[in-house]
Design a protein around this motif. Sequence first.
Motif, PDB file in Angstrom:
ATOM      1  N   VAL A   1       9.330  13.228  -0.484  1.00 18.85           N
ATOM      2  CA  VAL A   1       8.716  12.198  -1.332  1.00 18.85           C
ATOM      3  C   VAL A   1       9.772  11.192  -1.769  1.00 18.85           C
ATOM      4  O   VAL A   1       9.552   9.971  -1.741  1.00 18.85           O
ATOM      5  CB  VAL A   1       8.024  12.840  -2.553  1.00 18.85           C
ATOM      6  N   ARG A   2      10.928  11.676  -2.167  1.00 18.56           N
ATOM      7  CA  ARG A   2      12.012  10.797  -2.610  1.00 18.56           C
ATOM      8  C   ARG A   2      12.457   9.875  -1.474  1.00 18.56           C
ATOM      9  O   ARG A   2      12.640   8.673  -1.667  1.00 18.56           O
ATOM     10  CB  ARG A   2      13.188  11.641  -3.094  1.00 18.56           C
ATOM     11  N   TYR A   3      12.646  10.408  -0.289  1.00 20.49           N
ATOM     12  CA  TYR A   3      13.091   9.597   0.838  1.00 20.49           C
ATOM     13  C   TYR A   3      12.040   8.578   1.252  1.00 20.49           C
ATOM     14  O   TYR A   3      12.369   7.480   1.692  1.00 20.49           O
ATOM     15  CB  TYR A   3      13.496  10.470   2.019  1.00 20.49           C
ATOM     16  N   GLU A   4      10.779   8.910   1.125  1.00 23.50           N
ATOM     17  CA  GLU A   4       9.720   7.944   1.428  1.00 23.50           C
ATOM     18  C   GLU A   4       9.781   6.780   0.445  1.00 23.50           C
ATOM     19  O   GLU A   4       9.622   5.622   0.831  1.00 23.50           O
ATOM     20  CB  GLU A   4       8.342   8.607   1.384  1.00 23.50           C
ATOM     21  N   GLY A   5      10.038   7.076  -0.824  1.00 25.77           N
ATOM     22  CA  GLY A   5      10.198   6.008  -1.820  1.00 25.77           C
ATOM     23  C   GLY A   5      11.392   5.130  -1.511  1.00 25.77           C
ATOM     24  O   GLY A   5      11.332   3.899  -1.631  1.00 25.77           O
ATOM     25  N   ILE A   6      12.483   5.741  -1.094  1.00 23.72           N
ATOM     26  CA  ILE A   6      13.681   4.982  -0.730  1.00 23.72           C
ATOM     27  C   ILE A   6      13.391   4.105   0.482  1.00 23.72           C
ATOM     28  O   ILE A   6      13.783   2.930   0.525  1.00 23.72           O
ATOM     29  CB  ILE A   6      14.866   5.927  -0.459  1.00 23.72           C
TER      30      ILE A   6
ATOM     31  N   ILE B   1      13.445  -4.697   0.397  1.00 27.01           N
ATOM     32  CA  ILE B   1      14.741  -5.384   0.366  1.00 27.01           C
ATOM     33  C   ILE B   1      14.969  -6.116   1.682  1.00 27.01           C
ATOM     34  O   ILE B   1      15.452  -7.256   1.690  1.00 27.01           O
ATOM     35  CB  ILE B   1      15.876  -4.379   0.073  1.00 27.01           C
ATOM     36  N   ASN B   2      14.614  -5.498   2.783  1.00 29.03           N
ATOM     37  CA  ASN B   2      14.791  -6.115   4.088  1.00 29.03           C
ATOM     38  C   ASN B   2      13.972  -7.401   4.188  1.00 29.03           C
ATOM     39  O   ASN B   2      14.457  -8.411   4.705  1.00 29.03           O
ATOM     40  CB  ASN B   2      14.396  -5.143   5.198  1.00 29.03           C
ATOM     41  N   ALA B   3      12.757  -7.382   3.682  1.00 26.31           N
ATOM     42  CA  ALA B   3      11.915  -8.581   3.715  1.00 26.31           C
ATOM     43  C   ALA B   3      12.535  -9.692   2.873  1.00 26.31           C
ATOM     44  O   ALA B   3      12.549 -10.862   3.283  1.00 26.31           O
ATOM     45  CB  ALA B   3      10.510  -8.244   3.208  1.00 26.31           C
ATOM     46  N   ARG B   4      13.052  -9.343   1.695  1.00 30.87           N
ATOM     47  CA  ARG B   4      13.700 -10.348   0.850  1.00 30.87           C
ATOM     48  C   ARG B   4      14.939 -10.928   1.517  1.00 30.87           C
ATOM     49  O   ARG B   4      15.191 -12.132   1.462  1.00 30.87           O
ATOM     50  CB  ARG B   4      14.063  -9.752  -0.504  1.00 30.87           C
ATOM     51  N   LEU B   5      15.720 -10.075   2.151  1.00 27.91           N
ATOM     52  CA  LEU B   5      16.930 -10.547   2.831  1.00 27.91           C
ATOM     53  C   LEU B   5      16.591 -11.502   3.980  1.00 27.91           C
ATOM     54  O   LEU B   5      17.302 -12.478   4.216  1.00 27.91           O
ATOM     55  CB  LEU B   5      17.753  -9.374   3.348  1.00 27.91           C
TER      56      LEU B   5
END
Length: 64
Positions: free
Chosen positions: A20-25, A32-36
């Motif tokens: 679950v944690r890795y899916e959130g990451i 972030i990739n879209a913003r970059l």
Amino acid sequence: MSSLIEVEAKVDSHIDVCAVRYEGIAEQMRGINARLKRIEQMTLTVAGAVILFLLGLVFKGLMQ
């Protein structure tokens, strides 16, 4: 001492929590990739405009 079943349960629980944690990451990284990509596009556009502006100044200076 913990029994093998208890240890297995703890490990399985840990694996589920990490998934679950890795899916959130991963979701955050996609954002972030879209913003970059948007920032990169804006940077390239501005750089192109600056280059064209400077070339215009050079040609204007040569014509005088």
